[in-house]
Design an enzyme around this catalytic site. Structure first.
Site, short mmCIF file in Angstrom:
data_model
loop_
_atom_site.label_atom_id
_atom_site.label_comp_id
_atom_site.label_asym_id
_atom_site.label_seq_id
_atom_site.Cartn_x
_atom_site.Cartn_y
_atom_site.Cartn_z
N PHE A 14 -17.57 13.49 1.78
CA PHE A 14 -16.11 13.64 1.83
C PHE A 14 -15.67 13.85 3.28
O PHE A 14 -14.73 13.22 3.76
CB PHE A 14 -15.72 14.82 0.95
CG PHE A 14 -14.23 15.04 0.76
CD1 PHE A 14 -13.31 13.99 0.77
CD2 PHE A 14 -13.74 16.33 0.52
CE1 PHE A 14 -11.96 14.22 0.57
CE2 PHE A 14 -12.39 16.56 0.31
CZ PHE A 14 -11.50 15.51 0.34
N GLN A 49 -4.87 20.36 -1.56
CA GLN A 49 -5.02 19.88 -2.93
C GLN A 49 -5.32 21.03 -3.89
O GLN A 49 -6.15 21.90 -3.57
CB GLN A 49 -6.20 18.91 -2.90
CG GLN A 49 -6.59 18.29 -4.20
CD GLN A 49 -7.87 17.49 -4.02
OE1 GLN A 49 -8.96 18.05 -3.98
NE2 GLN A 49 -7.75 16.19 -3.87
N HIS A 90 -15.94 10.66 5.25
CA HIS A 90 -14.82 9.76 4.94
C HIS A 90 -13.57 10.19 5.70
O HIS A 90 -12.89 9.36 6.31
CB HIS A 90 -14.57 9.75 3.43
CG HIS A 90 -13.32 9.03 3.03
ND1 HIS A 90 -13.26 7.66 2.89
CD2 HIS A 90 -12.07 9.48 2.77
CE1 HIS A 90 -12.02 7.30 2.56
NE2 HIS A 90 -11.28 8.40 2.48
N GLU A 91 -13.26 11.49 5.65
CA GLU A 91 -12.03 11.97 6.29
C GLU A 91 -12.08 11.80 7.81
O GLU A 91 -11.10 11.41 8.44
CB GLU A 91 -11.77 13.44 5.91
CG GLU A 91 -11.39 13.62 4.43
CD GLU A 91 -10.12 12.86 4.06
OE1 GLU A 91 -9.11 12.97 4.76
OE2 GLU A 91 -10.16 12.11 3.05
N HIS A 137 -7.56 18.47 1.76
CA HIS A 137 -7.93 17.07 1.58
C HIS A 137 -8.11 16.43 2.96
O HIS A 137 -9.11 15.81 3.22
CB HIS A 137 -6.89 16.32 0.75
CG HIS A 137 -7.27 14.89 0.46
ND1 HIS A 137 -6.71 14.14 -0.54
CD2 HIS A 137 -8.18 14.07 1.05
CE1 HIS A 137 -7.26 12.91 -0.54
NE2 HIS A 137 -8.13 12.85 0.41
N LYS A 178 -12.08 7.79 8.55
CA LYS A 178 -10.81 7.10 8.26
C LYS A 178 -9.66 7.67 9.08
O LYS A 178 -8.85 6.92 9.63
CB LYS A 178 -10.50 7.21 6.77
CG LYS A 178 -9.19 6.53 6.35
CD LYS A 178 -9.02 6.45 4.85
CE LYS A 178 -7.69 5.84 4.47
NZ LYS A 178 -7.46 5.84 3.02
N HIS A 179 -9.56 9.00 9.14
CA HIS A 179 -8.38 9.63 9.76
C HIS A 179 -8.69 10.27 11.12
O HIS A 179 -7.94 10.10 12.07
CB HIS A 179 -7.79 10.69 8.82
CG HIS A 179 -7.39 10.15 7.48
ND1 HIS A 179 -6.26 9.40 7.27
CD2 HIS A 179 -8.00 10.24 6.26
CE1 HIS A 179 -6.17 9.06 5.99
NE2 HIS A 179 -7.22 9.55 5.35
#
Ligand code: AMP
Ligand code: AMP
Length: 227
Positions: free
Chosen positions: A112, A34, A115-116, A62, A119-120
């Site tokens: 952050f 990003q 979250h990454e 990101h 989620k992933h």
């Protein structure tokens, strides 16, 4: 005998089904980087610099996102494997530099990264554990040198406009692989260079040509804002 066999067969079938249900497989990764100037100068959100200070004027990570060849992707695959910063304590200084959080309010990045990972990252845990996931992603970023590829082609973050094909070709020349460019809009509605997608094989080791590209549209002239 017959009934013992059929019990055994049933058990085997059930076992295989159970393995299929818990193993969340995937086909490849998107490595998504990003441009911080475009996250910050967006019509949708403002940004806040990390508590550790303004990041360098470089692409930031990101995420590394497991994806399927049909374009869909798994998410939130294992709630029993939460983000644990102590597993990546040796990577923190590199994470702050290369994977900075820019959302508000200011943070040190932990939310952050959580979250990454959740989620992933949990969807590729069969291949990369938490430490490997972050270390691999940091290594891939170093390998791609996006800003250098663009600048070598005279494409600089100076608020000027460049064509989509020049941006794409510069990254292809630098990395050897065709990127996908995601644009967002600045506060005046100009299309700007927001994120660059490159594809990585399932092991996280090698860049590959993307099996499928994301969707979305950039203007034909794209702003590369300062940061
Ligand atoms: P994802 O859910 O992985 O597709 O990521 C999208 C989310 O990440 C959105 O909530 C974004 O606001 C957030 N996000 C994107 N870039 C950043 C960044 N540099 N710092 C903090 N949050 C971000
Ligand atoms: P189009 O203008 O959508 O017909 O696309 C022309 C060419 O540019 C095709 O090869 C597309 O795959 C490619 N292309 C379109 N949008 C993007 C983008 N955002 N990033 C990279 N390549 C793109």
């Amino acid at each position: 005998m017959k009934s013992k066999c059929s019990v055994l067969i049933n058990l085997l079938v059930l076992q295989n089904l159970a393995v299929l249900c818990v193993s969340q497989d995937f086909d490849f990764f998107y490595l998504v980087q990003q441009w911080p100037g475009s996250f910050c100068d967006s019509d949708k959100s403002s940004c806040c610099y990390p508590t550790t200070g303004k990041p360098a004027a470089d692409f930031g990570i990101h995420g590394l996102w497991p994806n399927y060849n049909d374009g869909s992707y798994p998410q939130n695959c294992d709630s029993n494997n939460p983000f644990n910063e102590s597993e990546i304590s040796d990577l923190i200084s590199s994470m702050r530099k290369n994977w900075p959080s820019l959302s508000c309010p200011s943070s040190n990045g932990e939310s952050f990264w959580t979250h990454e990972w959740e989620k992933h990252g949990t969807c590729s845990e069969s291949v990369l554990d938490q430490h490997d996931y972050f270390e691999t992603t940091l290594g891939l970023k170093q390998q791609t040198k996006l800003l250098q590829s663009l600048q070598s082609a005279g494409i600089n973050p100076n608020g000027k406009f460049y064509s989509l094909s020049d941006i794409r070709d510069a990254i292809k020349e630098g990395t050897g692989y065709t990127p996908w460019i995601e644009c967002n809009e600045d506060s005046s509605g100009n299309s700007q260079l927001y994120q660059v997608y490159l594809c990585v094989d399932k092991s996280g080791s090698n860049l590959i040509e993307c099996p499928v590209f994301p969707k979305g549209k950039c203007g034909s002239q794209i702003e590369f804002p300062t940061f």
